[in-house]
Design a protein around this motif. Sequence first.
Motif, PDB file in Angstrom:
ATOM      1  N   MET A   1       0.861  -1.197   0.000  1.00  0.00           N
ATOM      2  CA  MET A   1       0.000   0.000   0.000  1.00  0.00           C
ATOM      3  C   MET A   1       0.895   1.245   0.000  1.00  0.00           C
ATOM      4  N   ASN A   2       0.683   2.116  -1.000  1.00  0.00           N
ATOM      5  CA  ASN A   2       1.527   3.309  -1.077  1.00  0.00           C
ATOM      6  C   ASN A   2       1.070   4.379  -0.089  1.00  0.00           C
ATOM      7  N   ILE A   3       1.828   5.465  -0.041  1.00  0.00           N
ATOM      8  CA  ILE A   3       1.554   6.520   0.941  1.00  0.00           C
ATOM      9  C   ILE A   3       0.145   7.091   0.768  1.00  0.00           C
ATOM     10  N   HIS A   4      -0.217   7.395  -0.466  1.00  0.00           N
ATOM     11  CA  HIS A   4      -1.541   7.972  -0.733  1.00  0.00           C
ATOM     12  C   HIS A   4      -2.640   7.042  -0.245  1.00  0.00           C
ATOM     13  N   GLU A   5      -2.513   5.761  -0.513  1.00  0.00           N
ATOM     14  CA  GLU A   5      -3.531   4.792  -0.092  1.00  0.00           C
ATOM     15  C   GLU A   5      -3.608   4.703   1.434  1.00  0.00           C
ATOM     16  N   GLN A   6      -2.464   4.785   2.094  1.00  0.00           N
ATOM     17  CA  GLN A   6      -2.456   4.744   3.556  1.00  0.00           C
ATOM     18  C   GLN A   6      -3.143   5.980   4.153  1.00  0.00           C
ATOM     19  N   VAL A   7      -2.921   7.148   3.537  1.00  0.00           N
ATOM     20  CA  VAL A   7      -3.572   8.376   4.000  1.00  0.00           C
ATOM     21  C   VAL A   7      -5.084   8.266   3.818  1.00  0.00           C
ATOM     22  N   ILE A   8      -5.524   7.768   2.665  1.00  0.00           N
ATOM     23  CA  ILE A   8      -6.953   7.586   2.398  1.00  0.00           C
ATOM     24  C   ILE A   8      -7.560   6.619   3.411  1.00  0.00           C
ATOM     25  N   LYS A   9      -6.835   5.542   3.695  1.00  0.00           N
ATOM     26  CA  LYS A   9      -7.330   4.572   4.677  1.00  0.00           C
ATOM     27  C   LYS A   9      -7.504   5.232   6.049  1.00  0.00           C
ATOM     28  N   ALA A  10      -6.517   6.025   6.460  1.00  0.00           N
ATOM     29  CA  ALA A  10      -6.590   6.693   7.767  1.00  0.00           C
ATOM     30  C   ALA A  10      -7.755   7.682   7.810  1.00  0.00           C
ATOM     31  N   GLN A  11      -7.951   8.414   6.719  1.00  0.00           N
ATOM     32  CA  GLN A  11      -9.066   9.356   6.649  1.00  0.00           C
ATOM     33  C   GLN A  11     -10.403   8.636   6.816  1.00  0.00           C
ATOM     34  N   LYS A  12     -10.534   7.508   6.151  1.00  0.00           N
ATOM     35  CA  LYS A  12     -11.783   6.739   6.236  1.00  0.00           C
ATOM     36  C   LYS A  12     -12.013   6.237   7.660  1.00  0.00           C
ATOM     37  N   LEU A  13     -10.955   5.758   8.296  1.00  0.00           N
ATOM     38  CA  LEU A  13     -11.075   5.284   9.674  1.00  0.00           C
ATOM     39  C   LEU A  13     -11.490   6.418  10.616  1.00  0.00           C
ATOM     40  N   ILE A  14     -10.950   7.622  10.389  1.00  0.00           N
ATOM     41  CA  ILE A  14     -11.326   8.777  11.216  1.00  0.00           C
ATOM     42  C   ILE A  14     -12.793   9.115  11.002  1.00  0.00           C
ATOM     43  N   GLU A  15     -13.248   9.101   9.752  1.00  0.00           N
ATOM     44  CA  GLU A  15     -14.659   9.371   9.457  1.00  0.00           C
ATOM     45  C   GLU A  15     -15.564   8.366  10.142  1.00  0.00           C
ATOM     46  N   GLU A  16     -15.097   7.116  10.267  1.00  0.00           N
ATOM     47  CA  GLU A  16     -15.875   6.062  10.924  1.00  0.00           C
ATOM     48  C   GLU A  16     -15.652   6.055  12.440  1.00  0.00           C
ATOM     49  N   LYS A  17     -14.875   7.031  12.933  1.00  0.00           N
ATOM     50  CA  LYS A  17     -14.559   7.176  14.355  1.00  0.00           C
ATOM     51  C   LYS A  17     -13.775   5.975  14.908  1.00  0.00           C
ATOM     52  N   GLU A  18     -13.063   5.314  14.044  1.00  0.00           N
ATOM     53  CA  GLU A  18     -12.165   4.233  14.467  1.00  0.00           C
ATOM     54  C   GLU A  18     -10.793   4.844  14.735  1.00  0.00           C
ATOM     55  N   TYR A  19     -10.736   5.626  15.803  1.00  0.00           N
ATOM     56  CA  TYR A  19      -9.561   6.450  16.045  1.00  0.00           C
ATOM     57  C   TYR A  19      -8.313   5.631  16.397  1.00  0.00           C
ATOM     58  N   LYS A  20      -8.484   4.566  17.147  1.00  0.00           N
ATOM     59  CA  LYS A  20      -7.329   3.763  17.550  1.00  0.00           C
ATOM     60  C   LYS A  20      -6.648   3.154  16.325  1.00  0.00           C
ATOM     61  N   GLN A  21      -7.454   2.605  15.415  1.00  0.00           N
ATOM     62  CA  GLN A  21      -6.887   2.013  14.199  1.00  0.00           C
ATOM     63  C   GLN A  21      -6.264   3.092  13.316  1.00  0.00           C
ATOM     64  N   ALA A  22      -6.942   4.233  13.214  1.00  0.00           N
ATOM     65  CA  ALA A  22      -6.410   5.328  12.396  1.00  0.00           C
ATOM     66  C   ALA A  22      -5.077   5.810  12.947  1.00  0.00           C
ATOM     67  N   HIS A  23      -5.003   5.928  14.265  1.00  0.00           N
ATOM     68  CA  HIS A  23      -3.774   6.384  14.911  1.00  0.00           C
ATOM     69  C   HIS A  23      -2.616   5.419  14.604  1.00  0.00           C
ATOM     70  N   GLN A  24      -2.883   4.133  14.725  1.00  0.00           N
ATOM     71  CA  GLN A  24      -1.831   3.146  14.467  1.00  0.00           C
ATOM     72  C   GLN A  24      -1.392   3.160  13.008  1.00  0.00           C
ATOM     73  N   CYS A  25      -2.379   3.337  12.123  1.00  0.00           N
ATOM     74  CA  CYS A  25      -2.081   3.421  10.691  1.00  0.00           C
ATOM     75  C   CYS A  25      -1.146   4.590  10.397  1.00  0.00           C
ATOM     76  N   LEU A  26      -1.415   5.731  11.011  1.00  0.00           N
ATOM     77  CA  LEU A  26      -0.611   6.934  10.774  1.00  0.00           C
ATOM     78  C   LEU A  26       0.776   6.824  11.410  1.00  0.00           C
ATOM     79  N   ILE A  27       0.839   6.224  12.585  1.00  0.00           N
ATOM     80  CA  ILE A  27       2.146   6.021  13.233  1.00  0.00           C
ATOM     81  C   ILE A  27       3.027   5.120  12.359  1.00  0.00           C
ATOM     82  N   ASN A  28       2.425   4.059  11.810  1.00  0.00           N
ATOM     83  CA  ASN A  28       3.172   3.161  10.923  1.00  0.00           C
ATOM     84  C   ASN A  28       3.663   3.908   9.683  1.00  0.00           C
TER      85      ASN A  28
END
Length: 523
Positions: A1-28
């Motif tokens: 998964m490239n950088i752009h795809e990872q950012v999109i994934k994190a954005q979607k997780l934030i919209e779904e209020k899955e903050y813990k998963q989004a946080h881990q995705c961004l830290i990675n």
Amino acid sequence: MNIHEQVIKAQKLIEEKEYKQAHQCLINLLHVNKYVADGYFLLAIIASEHGNYKKAIQLIEQAIVIEPNRAEYIAQLAKHYALTNDHLKAKESCKKAESLANLSALDLDTLGVAYSKSGLHHLATKSFKPSVAMAPDNAQFHFNLATSLKFTGDFEGAKAAFEKTIALAPDYYKAYSSLASLGGKEVASHIQEKMLGMAHEEMSADDRLYIGHALARIYEAREDYQQAYRYLSQAKTAKRKQLNYTIEDDERIFQRLMSVFNDKPKVTQASNDSREAIFVVGMPRTGTTLVERIISKHPDVTSAGELQNFGLLLKEFSATSSPYVIDAETIGAACNIDFEALGQKYIESTRVLTGATPRFVDKMPLNFLYTGFILSAFPQAKIVCLDRNPLDTVVSNFRQLFAVNFSYYNYSYDLATSARYYLLFKRLIAFWQEKYPDNFYLVNYEKLVNSPAEEAKKLIHFCGLTWQDCLVDIHKNTSPVATASAVQVRSPINNKAVGSWKKYDFCLDNVKSILFAAGMSTE
């Protein structure tokens, strides 16, 4: 998964209020590449969603280091500066963002929010209008514009924008109460029918508050006060059941204040001799905005609106860990702070609005709690306190929809606790008046509206200002009003609200008993 795809994934997780998963995705993501600006920015959004605005600012600033000309970042930085009451930096960031090309509708709306939270309502309107023009189907943008127009006195524009909000988002419950606040008669019949239907639907306690207050205003316009009370009572009862509140919570605060300052000698040596701030205080809905409009009509005075600055700074200086801005622990700790430094920081914190005139008015009603601390920081300060007929005060507080989930208005969800809170208020202001007779001035609302020129002259003299006949022409005061009185104070001074409690006399037996038992007149 490239950088752009990872950012999109994190954005979607934030919209779904899955903050813990989004946080881990961004830290990675940042572990692999620490120069991804969106990584820091999205972490800031997560921090903001959890109320950690200072951390959000740090993260946004990191994103800006990498991409210094991203308008979205700078607009959000401005908003978060405003949320932390750093209004000078908020304004500076707004101006920086406005200098960039191709601002989006969201960028403009965010700048409008930053301006509005900084009390710069005319500038907020200038941001909200193009935002709405660019995104005409966004209900939130229309609501923000409507609120700003209301504060600046454009009631027709506000009405149209609130109606547009409702048309776009029929379940935007807050818009109904905001529209009704312009006057129950202003609510179109089809919207009234929509609200009546909603009154029987399942909804959250907060949403029921918005609809209940809106319906109450409509029935008041029809002079059907029994129905108005019915909807108010149902909505407030539902909210009160959610709260872990008793009037004893407030009693402890009031008692602690009097205990501390009863033993504290009056400050005689000025740690800060500034007379710039004039504080207008009192229980809400007792005429504080009216007095503020009289004083700020003076050419030497600027209206700074309802500033939370003093209380928040006192909390910061006290360094207590409790979740409340004021409580017994904070009151005790605040006795030992550097009041000269507090005073200097308070004045500096107002500068986005003040400084153009020698004096300014801070009209935060609940600052009556802070009187002793204000005079410890500014021994020369003038504090004007409003008092109103007890029944009118209790009923008007019960009828008012204050900021939802702001705990210091919890008393207002019940008539009996509103009456008991009024008694606490009366006892405390009598204490302040006796201890600080040269600094603390009591204004009777009924006397003021019945003899405005006579009472205003006394008020202006107390503030150390020169009298001018135009000061009572409050309807000609063009500065914004971001309070529940935004509509009323655009009219000349009148006594129409005196005795308004009589419309609700049918539900006040318990209130009268509480006041009578305390030796308080109920006429």
